[in-house]
Every structure is written in C-alpha cells, then in structure tokens.
Design a protein around this motif. Structure first.
Motif, PDB file in Angstrom:
ATOM      1  N   ILE A  80       0.850  -1.197   0.000  1.00 13.23           N
ATOM      2  CA  ILE A  80       0.000   0.000   0.000  1.00 13.23           C
ATOM      3  C   ILE A  80       0.884   1.245   0.000  1.00 13.23           C
ATOM      4  N   ARG A  83       2.533   1.688  -3.388  1.00 10.60           N
ATOM      5  CA  ARG A  83       1.604   2.245  -4.392  1.00 10.60           C
ATOM      6  C   ARG A  83       1.429   3.743  -4.181  1.00 10.60           C
ATOM      7  N   LYS A  84       1.283   4.101  -2.910  1.00  7.66           N
ATOM      8  CA  LYS A  84       1.052   5.513  -2.578  1.00  7.66           C
ATOM      9  C   LYS A  84       2.196   6.397  -3.075  1.00  7.66           C
TER      10      LYS A  84
ATOM     11  N   MET B 301     -10.745   1.613  -4.262  1.00  6.09           N
ATOM     12  CA  MET B 301      -9.971   2.736  -4.802  1.00  6.09           C
ATOM     13  C   MET B 301      -9.073   3.346  -3.718  1.00  6.09           C
ATOM     14  N   LEU B 302      -9.662   3.521  -2.501  1.00  7.86           N
ATOM     15  CA  LEU B 302      -8.886   4.128  -1.415  1.00  7.86           C
ATOM     16  C   LEU B 302      -7.654   3.288  -1.074  1.00  7.86           C
ATOM     17  N   LEU B 303      -7.861   1.953  -1.043  1.00  5.84           N
ATOM     18  CA  LEU B 303      -6.732   1.059  -0.752  1.00  5.84           C
ATOM     19  C   LEU B 303      -5.728   1.082  -1.902  1.00  5.84           C
ATOM     20  N   ALA B 304      -6.251   1.170  -3.132  1.00  3.72           N
ATOM     21  CA  ALA B 304      -5.360   1.179  -4.301  1.00  3.72           C
ATOM     22  C   ALA B 304      -4.471   2.414  -4.313  1.00  3.72           C
ATOM     23  N   VAL B 305      -5.038   3.563  -3.979  1.00  6.45           N
ATOM     24  CA  VAL B 305      -4.235   4.791  -4.090  1.00  6.45           C
ATOM     25  C   VAL B 305      -3.354   5.035  -2.862  1.00  6.45           C
ATOM     26  N   GLY B 306      -3.476   4.177  -1.850  1.00  3.78           N
ATOM     27  CA  GLY B 306      -2.520   4.280  -0.754  1.00  3.78           C
ATOM     28  C   GLY B 306      -3.092   4.529   0.624  1.00  3.78           C
ATOM     29  N   MET B 307      -4.410   4.439   0.773  1.00  2.00           N
ATOM     30  CA  MET B 307      -4.965   4.596   2.124  1.00  2.00           C
ATOM     31  C   MET B 307      -4.711   3.292   2.881  1.00  2.00           C
ATOM     32  N   LYS B 308      -4.195   3.411   4.086  1.00  2.78           N
ATOM     33  CA  LYS B 308      -3.875   2.202   4.861  1.00  2.78           C
ATOM     34  C   LYS B 308      -5.168   1.571   5.377  1.00  2.78           C
ATOM     35  N   PRO B 397      -8.144  -4.828  -2.895  1.00  2.00           N
ATOM     36  CA  PRO B 397      -8.431  -3.710  -3.802  1.00  2.00           C
ATOM     37  C   PRO B 397      -8.972  -4.153  -5.161  1.00  2.00           C
TER      38      PRO B 397
END
Lengths: 228, 404
Positions: A80, A83-84, B301-308, B397
């Motif tokens: 994660i 990716r971020k 989407m949130l997990l994909a873009v980097g939300m833990k 995700p």
C-alpha cells in the motif's frame, strides 16, 4: 531506464476448479517516459497485467520488478505504501471520492503522503490548471461531466508525483471530444514532464496516439510495436 | 482528513444516517423513560407501603414476625413508648393491636385482619382519617363500637355506613369471641389488597384479654429523616436493650417484598437495557454494513491509491462515533424533556391498582443513571461499528474495484 520489468508473469484464476489462465508467461519492460498502450480483445489479460504491475493483484508465478524491487516480497502494508509513493491510478469508472471536491480529490493522496498544506495547494492548482479544470476546483464529481471527472482522476494520479501512471481503459466511458481532450492532456504531460503512462485500452483513438502498442491475446504478448 | 471524509460520508445517505440516529434516539429515550418510570414506580410503591401500612420502623415481640399469634404481644408498652418519644429522629408512632379475624355480614364472611388502633396516633402516622370516603373517622363517631372498613370490602360484603358487622376472633386466653361493630365510615387507600384485608377499630374496643388491659402487638414509627433508617433502628434497639422482649425492624425487614421489589426492578432494568442495547447493536451493524457494502468499490480505490487499512477502519469507526455524538445529546435532551414533563404530570395506570398503586407514577431518574445510558449507547454504537469496519479492511483492492 527501466521502471517496470515483468518476467514470465503467470496468473491463473480458480486453479483448483476450472482454471483460467489470464497471463501465460508475459515478459515486458517499461522505460521512463513511455506512453504505452496494452491492447487486445476482452479476456486477453490487459487488466490482469495492469493490476499485477500496480500491486493490486498477485501473480501465480513470475516476477514484477519496479525500481529493482520485486513487489511480491512486500507485505500488504508495504505494498500500500509502495503504491502511494510510486504509482498513480486512473480507473475506467473515474472512482473519485463523491463527497470531495475536485481540489480535495486531487490532494487526497498528498494528504496520505503527509505533504504540507502549501505544497498541496500549489500542486493541486498546477495540476487542475494542466487538465483544464482550474475553474472547477470546488465542484464535486456529481457536478462534473464524465470527461471532467476523468481529468480530475488524471490530476489525482499525478498529484503524488509517481514513477508512472497506470490507466485501465481510461476513455471507455468518454465521448469523442472528451477522449481527445484527455489524450491531449496525457500526451502533453508525457512529453513535457516525461511522465510514464501505461494504459489498457480497446479504443482505436487511443491506440492511434500511443507511442508503443503491446498486443495481448490469451494471456500472451503477440506483438510489441514502437511508433516513431 | 479522516474526520472530514467521515463527516461528509455520514451525510451521503441522509436516510441511512437518520435511521441510525433514529435508532440511537429511540434507544436512549426508551431507556431513559423505562428507568425513570421504574424508579418512579418503586418510589411510589415504597412510599405507599410506608405511609399506609409499614411506617419506617416497627417494634414487635420477637416471636411475632415468625408466628403472628395473638399472644405474642409487647410487654410494658408505656415504658417502651417513653423511650421511643425520646428519639430525636422520631416524628410520630402508633400502637396497634393486630388480630386475625373473620368478618360476618348478612351477605357473607371474609377472613381479614382486625386492627385495633389509637385513632389520634394513627391519624398522624398513616393519615387514616384523611382516607375516609364515606361516613366519619373515629374521632367524630358517636357509635359505641365503631369500625372502619374499606369501600372495597363494603362492596364485597354488601355493607354500607351504619351497617352492623360481626367480627369473630380469638382472645389471648384462646377463647373465641364475637364482637358486634357498627360501620362509622369507609376508607380507601391506594392499595387494593390492603383495603380488602384490613378493618380498623379503636384499640379499646377489642377485648382481647379477660383482664381488660390493652394488648399491643406492634408499634409503628415514622421518622423525620428516612436516610437515617438503620442508624435509628440501631439506636432504638440499643435503647430498648432487652432484645428478648422487643425486636426493632426496618420496613425492608418487616416486608421483604418491598426490598425484593427494588432488587427485581433493578435486575429487570438491567435486562431491558441489555436487550435494547443488543437490538441497537444489530440495527447499527445492519445499517453500517449496508453502508460499507455500498461503498466497496470506493474502499477498493482508497486502498489502491494508498490509504492504509487501519485508516479505512478508523474512518468507518469515526463515522459511527460521529453519528452517536450527534444523536446521543439530542436523544438525552428529548429523554430529559419527556421525563421532566411526565415527572410533573405523572402517569396514571389503572392496571397498577392490582399491585397497590392507584395514584399516578411520577417518573424520575438520577443524573448518574441518565449519563450512564447516554454513554452506554454511544459505546454500543462504537462496538456495533467494529464488525462493518473490520469487514471493510479485509477487502482486496482488485476485487473491491471490480465489484458492482
């Protein structure tokens, strides 16, 4: 410089029941600054490959190396974080946060990265201007057209200054004009800022403007053409 | 960021948010009302029992509570009452002669308790004189052998004021005696059962002994400060010193059902609170789960873009806490207003006459219980959100993004 290296990627769904071989030994390298289209019929493995490169899905066998790191060795939370910091995503259905404005959507990943307010504000304005939405900054997704939403999504994908952008059928839901506008923006960002784009598409208009076209069929690469 | 996102998320589906908040409000108000009503009910029940029958303290012959026989009377009453009068916390006392008897009328007979009282004392302690609905109290009666019976008993035995009533009872010596009384008045207390089982005559009109000396089985004592109940009991018991002759008991000891009532009410309140909380938990889990399932793609989407994952978890918990923080104060205000109103006008319930309460119940609640309810509901909401939040964090995700 290679950003992404895919080695003998294999992905099999339902291995114990009725196996579906989505990827069958794919080898691919993506270099900095490429504008590459993954094309092929439905079920050819485009989205599976894109998801695997983005660390959203795990391979059954093979390796994906990004910045000399095999992403299969990452834990869930490391993935994660990876990716971020390194990947920008553009989805077919835009997937913006409906309760956030265009500005808030774009700065969201930067907030996750812990960037300062000033840095966020400067970057958001710069990106929304670049995608032609400087005057729509405070609008929510429901107040924007499909093309505008996808431009916000591109701006969001770029906000974190990622190594590369993965876009899964980014124009599938857009009309001709919106598609053309979006492609113009993506190509401009690619050329001016050397941002790497890798996208899956069926859309001939996109394929026509890509500088590299990788064709998949039945989970295998059947052609890899560079357009001068 | 999580706070902003959570706050906006809860207003995405107003209907769903208002459903959760409505459940919290209904839960809190129902609990506040229930606890207030129960407390008011117990208070009225205990207060009725003290005022009409038990008083705060009672003194008996130690053998009397076990076996309520006529021969277990108090000795040396004059000296005993002197000591009672000297207690600063004593407001008033009354002496009673208590005899199991059978009332006989032309229309039937009935077993009951014949209560020989000192009219002036009883008027102060139980205000019996104020409960006369027909006829007169002893002080105004000109009959030689007056008796007061309840309206209810008069109805059962088909009697009225001025009717004659023959009462049969056993004397201290064991003889069966028949005594004729004339009904001076009818009384009515708030306790239907008490009314059916008790008739009053002046103590001097029960010839329980051949010697003719007054026989006293019970002295009921009313206190100034009921909070010093046990303290006064101890002082009195020590003052009368001879525990083989006198037993000083509180109303809770004399009538364990009153104490049991309080305990039962507390226990049943706890059970009701538990049931309401469980219902609330399931209601909130259901609604929050719907909210999570509807947003599966978004979580992907949130997990994909980097939300833990822990940030996703925190966001859903925060949404639930925010709903609780908005709903609970509203609910407590509504509950307080409702209880304030009902506490001033009272709730009249005819059905409660069966358990000895005919006057309105005035719901009341102490601040601590009130706060406990509010805090419990807020915590319940938090716990109810744990499962949906955990479910959201388990999403993959790619699967979430491909969900419908």
């Amino acid at each position: 410089m290679n950003i992404v290296t895919v080695q003998q990627a294999q992905k099999t769904y339902n291995p114990d029941k009725i196996p579906v071989h989505a990827l069958q030994g794919v080898d691919l390298t993506i270099e900095q600054g490429e504008f590459t289209a993954l094309v092929g019929p439905s079920g050819s493995g485009k989205t599976t490959l894109l998801n695997a490169i983005g660390g959203l899905d795990l391979l059954t066998a093979g390796k994906i190396i990004i910045n000399n790191q095999d992403i299969a060795t990452f834990s869930d939370s490391e993935l994660i974080e990876f990716r971020k910091q390194n990947i920008g995503f553009v989805f077919q259905a835009y997937n913006l946060i409906p309760v956030f404005t265009a500005k808030e959507n774009v700065e969201f990943v930067m907030l996750l990265q812990g960037k300062s307010e000033q840095e966020r504000d400067t970057r958001v304005r710069e990106l929304l201007t670049a995608v032609g939405l400087a005057d729509q900054i405070d609008r929510r997704p429901s107040e924007l057209s499909g093309g505008q939403q996808q431009r916000v999504a591109v701006a969001r994908a770029l906000a974190s200054k990622p190594q590369f952008i993965l876009a899964d059928e980014p124009t599938a839901n857009l009309d001709s004009k919106s598609t053309a506008d979006l492609l113009d923006i993506m190509l401009e960002l690619n050329q001016k800022e050397n941002i790497t784009f890798l996208f899956s598409t069926h859309d001939q208009r996109v394929i026509d403007r890509a500088r590299r076209v990788v064709t998949l069929e039945d989970g295998k690469i059947i052609s890899d053409e560079r357009v001068s | 960021m999580i706070l902003k996102l959570a706050w906006r998320n809860i207003w995405r589906s107003k209907l769903r948010t208002f459903t959760v908040m409505g459940a919290i409000i209904v839960g809190v108000v129902a609990l506040v009302f229930y606890m207030g009503f129960m407390k008011g009910f117990v208070r009225t029940y205990v207060s009725n029992a003290i005022q009409n029958e038990l008083s705060h303290l009672q003194i008996h012959n130690p053998a009397y509570p076990e076996d309520q026989e006529v021969q277990y009377y108090l000795s040396d009453v004059a000296s005993l009452t002197q000591k009672i009068k000297q207690q600063p916390n004593v407001v008033a006392y009354t002496e009673r002669t208590l005899v199991e008897a059978i009332a006989l009328s032309a229309r039937g007979s009935r077993g009951l308790q014949l209560r020989g009282i000192v009219p002036e004392q009883e008027a102060v302690v139980t205000k019996l004189n104020e409960k006369i609905t027909q006829g007169v109290y002893f002080s105004e009666s000109k009959y030689k052998n007056p008796v007061l019976i309840s309206e209810r008993l008069a109805e059962i035995l088909k009697l009225k004021v001025k009717s004659k009533l023959v009462v049969q009872f056993q004397t201290v010596e064991g003889d069966i005696k028949l005594q004729t009384y004339k009904i001076a008045g009818l009384y009515k207390t708030s306790n239907k059962q008490f009314d059916e089982q008790n008739i009053f005559v002046p103590q001097s009109k029960i010839a329980l002994s051949q010697t003719g000396e007054p026989i006293v089985h019970e002295i009921a004592i009313l206190l100034k400060d009921a909070d010093k109940l046990v303290e006064t009991q101890t002082v009195l018991q020590n003052t009368v010193s001879d525990s083989s002759r006198y037993l000083v008991e509180t109303y809770l000891e004399v009538s364990p059902d009153v104490a049991l009532y309080e305990t039962q009410m507390t226990a049943s309140s706890s059970i009701v609170i538990f049931i309401v909380m469980i219902a609330l938990i399931f209601g909130i889990i259901n609604t929050m789960l719907m909210a999570v399932l509807e947003r599966t793609k978004e979580f992907g989407m949130l997990l994909a873009v980097g939300m833990k994952r822990k940030q996703v978890f925190l966001m859903i918990i925060t949404e639930a806490i925010m709903m609780a923080l908005v709903a609970t104060p509203v609910a407590m205000l509504v509950g307080a207003a409702l209880l304030g109103y009902l506490g001033s006008v009272g709730i009249q319930m005819a059905a409660l006459e069966q358990v000895g309460i005919s006057e309105p119940i005035y719901p009341t609640i102490d601040w601590l219980s009130f706060l406990i309810i509010g805090v419990s509901v807020a915590f319940t909401t938090f716990f109810a959100a744990l499962y949906p939040a955990r479910k959201a964090t388990k999403l993959q995700p790619v699967e979430a993004l491909n969900s419908l």
